[in-house]
Enzyme design. Structure first.
Site, mmCIF file in Angstrom:
data_model
loop_
_atom_site.group_PDB
_atom_site.id
_atom_site.type_symbol
_atom_site.label_atom_id
_atom_site.label_comp_id
_atom_site.label_asym_id
_atom_site.label_seq_id
_atom_site.Cartn_x
_atom_site.Cartn_y
_atom_site.Cartn_z
ATOM 1 C CG HIS A 39 -28.526 17.787 26.202
ATOM 2 N ND1 HIS A 39 -28.281 16.243 26.571
ATOM 3 C CD2 HIS A 39 -29.539 17.990 25.473
ATOM 4 C CE1 HIS A 39 -29.168 15.819 25.769
ATOM 5 N NE2 HIS A 39 -29.891 16.774 25.163
ATOM 6 C CE LYS A 70 -27.572 13.934 17.123
ATOM 7 N NZ LYS A 70 -28.619 13.772 16.858
ATOM 8 C CB SER A 79 -30.512 11.002 24.496
ATOM 9 O OG SER A 79 -30.319 12.553 24.888
ATOM 10 N N GLY A 135 -29.259 22.951 19.286
ATOM 11 C CA GLY A 135 -28.034 22.562 18.714
ATOM 12 C C GLY A 135 -28.242 22.264 17.287
ATOM 13 C CD GLN A 160 -39.933 16.355 20.657
ATOM 14 O OE1 GLN A 160 -40.357 17.139 21.199
ATOM 15 N NE2 GLN A 160 -38.786 15.967 20.337
HETATM 16 P P1 AMP Z 1 -32.896 16.842 22.816
HETATM 17 O O1 AMP Z 1 -32.778 16.550 24.267
HETATM 18 O O2 AMP Z 1 -32.458 15.669 22.338
HETATM 19 O O3 AMP Z 1 -34.234 17.204 22.723
HETATM 20 O O4 AMP Z 1 -31.848 17.900 22.741
HETATM 21 C C1 AMP Z 1 -32.005 19.286 22.981
HETATM 22 C C2 AMP Z 1 -31.081 20.177 22.706
HETATM 23 O O5 AMP Z 1 -29.832 19.698 22.522
HETATM 24 C C3 AMP Z 1 -31.637 20.595 21.105
HETATM 25 O O6 AMP Z 1 -31.521 21.677 20.696
HETATM 26 C C4 AMP Z 1 -30.502 19.498 20.315
HETATM 27 O O7 AMP Z 1 -30.301 19.928 19.058
HETATM 28 C C5 AMP Z 1 -29.282 19.655 21.292
HETATM 29 N N1 AMP Z 1 -28.236 18.578 21.035
HETATM 30 C C6 AMP Z 1 -28.550 17.221 21.235
HETATM 31 N N2 AMP Z 1 -27.322 16.555 20.893
HETATM 32 C C7 AMP Z 1 -26.340 17.642 20.660
HETATM 33 C C8 AMP Z 1 -25.077 17.489 20.247
HETATM 34 N N3 AMP Z 1 -24.482 16.171 19.906
HETATM 35 N N4 AMP Z 1 -24.317 18.694 20.033
HETATM 36 C C9 AMP Z 1 -25.078 19.932 20.290
HETATM 37 N N5 AMP Z 1 -26.301 20.111 20.639
HETATM 38 C C10 AMP Z 1 -26.928 18.914 20.947
#
Ligand code: AMP
Length: 303
Positions: free
Chosen positions: A60, A172, A209, A170, A84
């Protein structure tokens, strides 16, 4: 006789003062964050937006770093989006370490953080959803049928609340980036999408996470996910272009990890979710697998 010292007269005032390291401004209301963004833009600042569900890690903060390099002001949202998650998923137990998140955001230099209540994003009587059609159907969409409707709906709402110039996502979550680009194009949303590289632990596991759910033993088994992708990449470097042997090699590595239940190994033309049978151009290989109760996803771009 005193000497006359000429002072430089060509002093150009900076229109936008650089952000100083301070705790990010905490904002809960949609109207307040919208005004904050508009005020910054009126002063000539370019605003970057990083939507997250909190439980922040270096993946993040890499998005915040990139946004800081490219924008004058950065706003991050922390919102665990209920729509979601399907009823059997982890919405209730999803980690919410607010103090730690705020410390990380201060260290990363975020200027503002949006912490909305669920009712601020889903007002009473809320009835509108966003469906992006075919890009939401395969892979993650097949395993989690309501997931991308929830993602597309909340991202559209957040873009309404936070009228930033750019939003950072991301790689990912590869299919999510395809979904977000689709909805921004189709709904004519005035925001630029920037997709950033996946950040990994030193041993190769993609940061997530949800990694916090893994027991030490599961954490070890989870390495089969990035390793299956590395095996595919190596075979491609050696000249293999047929998808079936590549998929078989990835599945073999996944199956060799005890307690690992592979969901899919997908090969898609980069920028799409369309399956390919043969590698003829840039291709994304994506894996989803369950380790114990935790579902992990990862992907890699193959040249
Ligand atoms: P989330 O909190 O899981 O919804 O992720 C929020 C943002 O962080 C999203 O755009 C994810 O793709 C990005 N993200 C989560 N994990 C990673 C990672 N390991 N590397 C890069 N971006 C990430």
């Amino acid at each position: 006789m005193s000497a006359v010292v000429a002072l430089p007269v060509a002093f150009v005032a900076e229109e936008i003062t650089p952000a100083v390291m301070a705790a990010p401004l905490q904002i809960e209301e949609v109207a307040a964050v919208r005004q904050w963004v508009r005020d910054a833009q009126s002063a000539g600042a370019r605003v970057g937006f990083v939507p997250t569900m909190g439980a922040l890690h270096a993946g993040h903060t890499s998005l915040v770093d990139r946004a800081r390099r490219e924008c004058d002001r950065v706003v991050v949202s922390l919102f665990v989006n209920p729509t979601q998650f399907s009823p059997n998923e982890d919405y209730e137990r999803y980690p919410r370490p607010l103090e730690d998140d705020l410390r990380r955001l201060e260290a990363a230099g975020a200027d503002a953080v949006l912490l909305p209540a669920v009712e601020a994003i889903y007002p009473p009587g809320d009835a509108t959803t966003v469906d992006v059609g075919s890009v939401a159907m395969p892979w993650e969409g097949a395993s989690r049928p309501t997931h991308f409707r929830g993602v597309a709906t909340v991202v559209t709402k957040l873009f309404g609340a936070v009228p930033a110039d750019r939003a950072y996502f991301g790689r990912k979550d590869y299919q999510q980036t395809v979904v977000v680009r689709r909805l921004v194009t189709d709904l004519l949303l005035p925001i630029e999408i920037v997709v950033c590289p996946t950040v990994r632990e030193p041993d190769g596991l993609a940061m997530s996470s949800r990694n916090a759910y893994l027991s030490p033993r599961e954490r070890q088994q989870a390495l089969a996910v990035p390793e299956s992708l590395e095996i595919v990449e190596r075979l491609v470097t050696q000249g293999e272009r047929r998808v079936e042997p590549l998929r078989a090699a990835a599945l073999e590595r996944l199956d060799s990890a005890e307690g690992m239940e592979p969901d899919y190994v997908a090969f898609m033309a980069d920028g799409t979710v369309e399956e390919v049978e043969h590698l003829t151009g840039p291709t994304v290989v994506a894996v989803a697998a369950r380790v114990g109760r935790t579902r992990l996803i990862d992907n890699r771009l193959l040249a």
